[in-house]
Design a protein around this motif. Structure first.
Motif, mmCIF file in Angstrom:
data_model
loop_
_atom_site.group_PDB
_atom_site.id
_atom_site.type_symbol
_atom_site.label_atom_id
_atom_site.label_comp_id
_atom_site.label_asym_id
_atom_site.label_seq_id
_atom_site.Cartn_x
_atom_site.Cartn_y
_atom_site.Cartn_z
ATOM 1 N N MET A 1 -47.799 4.436 8.507
ATOM 2 C CA MET A 1 -47.226 5.603 7.835
ATOM 3 C C MET A 1 -46.558 5.363 6.477
ATOM 4 N N GLU A 2 -46.852 5.921 5.360
ATOM 5 C CA GLU A 2 -46.271 5.651 4.143
ATOM 6 C C GLU A 2 -44.860 5.982 4.119
ATOM 7 N N TYR A 3 -44.154 5.148 3.694
ATOM 8 C CA TYR A 3 -42.568 5.436 3.353
ATOM 9 C C TYR A 3 -42.552 6.631 2.269
ATOM 10 N N ASP A 4 -41.845 7.884 2.684
ATOM 11 C CA ASP A 4 -41.822 8.726 1.698
ATOM 12 C C ASP A 4 -40.447 9.494 1.865
ATOM 13 N N ASN A 5 -39.535 8.917 2.572
ATOM 14 C CA ASN A 5 -38.013 9.650 2.807
ATOM 15 C C ASN A 5 -37.213 9.391 1.636
ATOM 16 N N PHE A 6 -37.328 9.793 0.715
ATOM 17 C CA PHE A 6 -36.274 9.651 -0.579
ATOM 18 C C PHE A 6 -35.288 10.747 -0.514
ATOM 19 N N ILE A 7 -35.206 11.605 0.385
ATOM 20 C CA ILE A 7 -34.379 12.809 0.325
ATOM 21 C C ILE A 7 -32.875 12.387 1.257
ATOM 22 N N GLN A 8 -33.440 11.565 2.448
ATOM 23 C CA GLN A 8 -32.235 11.428 3.461
ATOM 24 C C GLN A 8 -32.287 9.930 3.803
ATOM 25 N N ASP A 9 -33.326 9.456 3.925
ATOM 26 C CA ASP A 9 -33.141 7.929 4.611
ATOM 27 C C ASP A 9 -32.892 6.765 3.327
ATOM 28 N N PHE A 10 -33.232 7.164 2.462
ATOM 29 C CA PHE A 10 -33.103 6.393 1.050
ATOM 30 C C PHE A 10 -31.590 6.400 0.818
ATOM 31 N N PRO A 11 -30.903 7.554 0.722
ATOM 32 C CA PRO A 11 -29.369 7.637 0.262
ATOM 33 C C PRO A 11 -28.782 7.128 1.316
ATOM 34 N N SER A 12 -29.238 7.272 2.625
ATOM 35 C CA SER A 12 -28.286 6.812 3.732
ATOM 36 C C SER A 12 -28.153 5.193 3.584
ATOM 37 N N ARG A 13 -29.345 4.789 3.187
ATOM 38 C CA ARG A 13 -29.242 3.230 2.762
ATOM 39 C C ARG A 13 -28.203 2.901 1.798
ATOM 40 N N CYS A 14 -28.340 3.765 0.837
ATOM 41 C CA CYS A 14 -27.315 3.745 -0.289
ATOM 42 C C CYS A 14 -25.977 3.666 0.304
ATOM 43 N N LEU A 67 -41.832 21.302 0.067
ATOM 44 C CA LEU A 67 -42.082 20.900 1.455
ATOM 45 C C LEU A 67 -40.839 21.045 2.301
ATOM 46 N N PHE A 68 -39.740 20.636 1.912
ATOM 47 C CA PHE A 68 -38.578 20.925 2.884
ATOM 48 C C PHE A 68 -37.652 21.904 2.523
ATOM 49 N N GLN A 69 -38.218 23.246 2.964
ATOM 50 C CA GLN A 69 -37.293 24.220 2.477
ATOM 51 C C GLN A 69 -36.033 24.447 3.231
ATOM 52 N N GLN A 70 -36.105 24.096 4.436
ATOM 53 C CA GLN A 70 -34.735 24.186 5.097
ATOM 54 C C GLN A 70 -33.418 23.438 4.595
ATOM 55 N N ALA A 71 -34.059 22.240 4.010
ATOM 56 C CA ALA A 71 -33.204 21.203 3.427
ATOM 57 C C ALA A 71 -32.655 21.809 2.047
ATOM 58 N N THR A 72 -33.707 22.309 1.316
ATOM 59 C CA THR A 72 -33.463 22.847 -0.152
ATOM 60 C C THR A 72 -32.523 24.010 0.094
ATOM 61 N N GLU A 73 -32.689 25.104 0.919
ATOM 62 C CA GLU A 73 -31.745 25.941 1.201
ATOM 63 C C GLU A 73 -30.455 25.746 1.601
ATOM 64 N N ARG A 74 -30.234 24.657 2.394
ATOM 65 C CA ARG A 74 -28.846 24.194 2.635
ATOM 66 C C ARG A 74 -27.992 23.820 1.475
ATOM 67 N N PRO A 193 -31.406 19.437 7.421
ATOM 68 C CA PRO A 193 -32.590 19.442 8.540
ATOM 69 C C PRO A 193 -34.167 18.949 7.796
ATOM 70 N N LEU A 194 -34.470 18.080 8.078
ATOM 71 C CA LEU A 194 -35.770 17.328 7.766
ATOM 72 C C LEU A 194 -36.631 17.244 9.136
ATOM 73 N N PRO A 195 -37.914 17.117 9.027
ATOM 74 C CA PRO A 195 -38.893 17.095 10.103
ATOM 75 C C PRO A 195 -38.499 15.585 10.857
ATOM 76 N N SER A 196 -38.565 15.700 12.242
ATOM 77 C CA SER A 196 -38.436 14.481 12.811
ATOM 78 C C SER A 196 -39.724 13.442 12.469
ATOM 79 N N GLY A 197 -39.327 12.106 12.555
ATOM 80 C CA GLY A 197 -40.319 11.062 12.096
ATOM 81 C C GLY A 197 -40.099 10.889 10.773
ATOM 82 N N MET A 198 -39.446 11.601 9.889
ATOM 83 C CA MET A 198 -39.273 11.092 8.485
ATOM 84 C C MET A 198 -38.630 9.751 8.282
ATOM 85 N N ILE A 199 -37.944 9.106 9.083
ATOM 86 C CA ILE A 199 -37.219 8.068 8.771
ATOM 87 C C ILE A 199 -38.033 6.837 9.563
ATOM 88 N N GLU A 200 -38.160 5.809 8.914
ATOM 89 C CA GLU A 200 -38.997 4.485 9.612
ATOM 90 C C GLU A 200 -37.747 3.574 9.185
#
Length: 204
Positions: A1-14, A67-74, A193-200
């Protein structure tokens, strides 16, 4: 799976870098590099998810916004609120911040001392911080020990004042408030709220 979670996982690492720094360096000021660490972590930790989730009418919004409308709305529900209606801890941060609009600053020290307009919204505040970080428009007031940070960006057309050729918005806040801003931002990211499986977990 290509790493593509720059919305939640990447800032969590920061944030993990940020929390580790706070734990290992409880002081603050120039000598212990805490302000430098904050700015280094804030640049990717704030900029990258903000770029991907917030609307950009000028250049077009990132595909993650649709792609992530629920996160966008929040994010929109919070950031489109007037500053005077924000909950804690955002209200505490804003209470310590100051605002100004003026011609493009040319002097060495740039500090805002005024209050925000009544209808000023959180996304506008974050826009000044984001643009200041992205373009290096940051001022420390020339203090030997850094106690305040000022961020500046060109003003939006709706905020321009009569007679100003190149209006610039400036936001100044204490270092302690900027620390609180980082904590509040990372907490918001955690709740999206992001889809499950986004974080590697294996990504590093």
């Amino acid at each position: 799976m290509e790493y593509d979670n720059f919305i939640q996982d990447f800032p969590s690492r920061c944030e993990r870098l940020w929390q580790g720094w706070k734990r290992d360096h409880p002081g603050h000021g120039l000598d212990d590099l805490s302000v430098t660490a904050m700015l280094c972590i804030a640049m990717p930790g704030l900029l990258i998810p903000m770029e991907r989730l917030q609307e950009n009418q000028r250049y077009g919004s990132h595909r993650d916004r649709s792609l992530f409308q629920q996160a966008t709305e929040r994010v929109d529900n919070l950031t489109h609120r007037p500053l005077s209606t924000l909950p804690s801890p955002w209200a505490d941060i804003i209470h310590q911040a100051r605002w100004a609009i003026r011609e493009r600053p040319s002097e060495r020290s740039v500090v805002a001392t005024g209050s925000f307009p009544d209808n000023y919204q959180l996304w506008e505040f974050l826009r000044v911080i984001r643009n200041g970080l992205a373009h290096g428009n940051i001022d420390t007031g020339g203090e030997t020990v850094i106690r305040h940070l000022s961020f500046a960006t060109s003003t939006l057309a709706a905020r321009k004042l009569p007679g100003l050729q190149n209006g610039y918005e400036i936001v100044t806040l204490p270092v302690s408030a900027f620390r609180g801003l980082l904590d509040a931002w990372f907490q918001l990211i955690h709740t999206l709220p992001l889809p499950s499986g986004m974080i590697e977990d294996a990504a590093d």
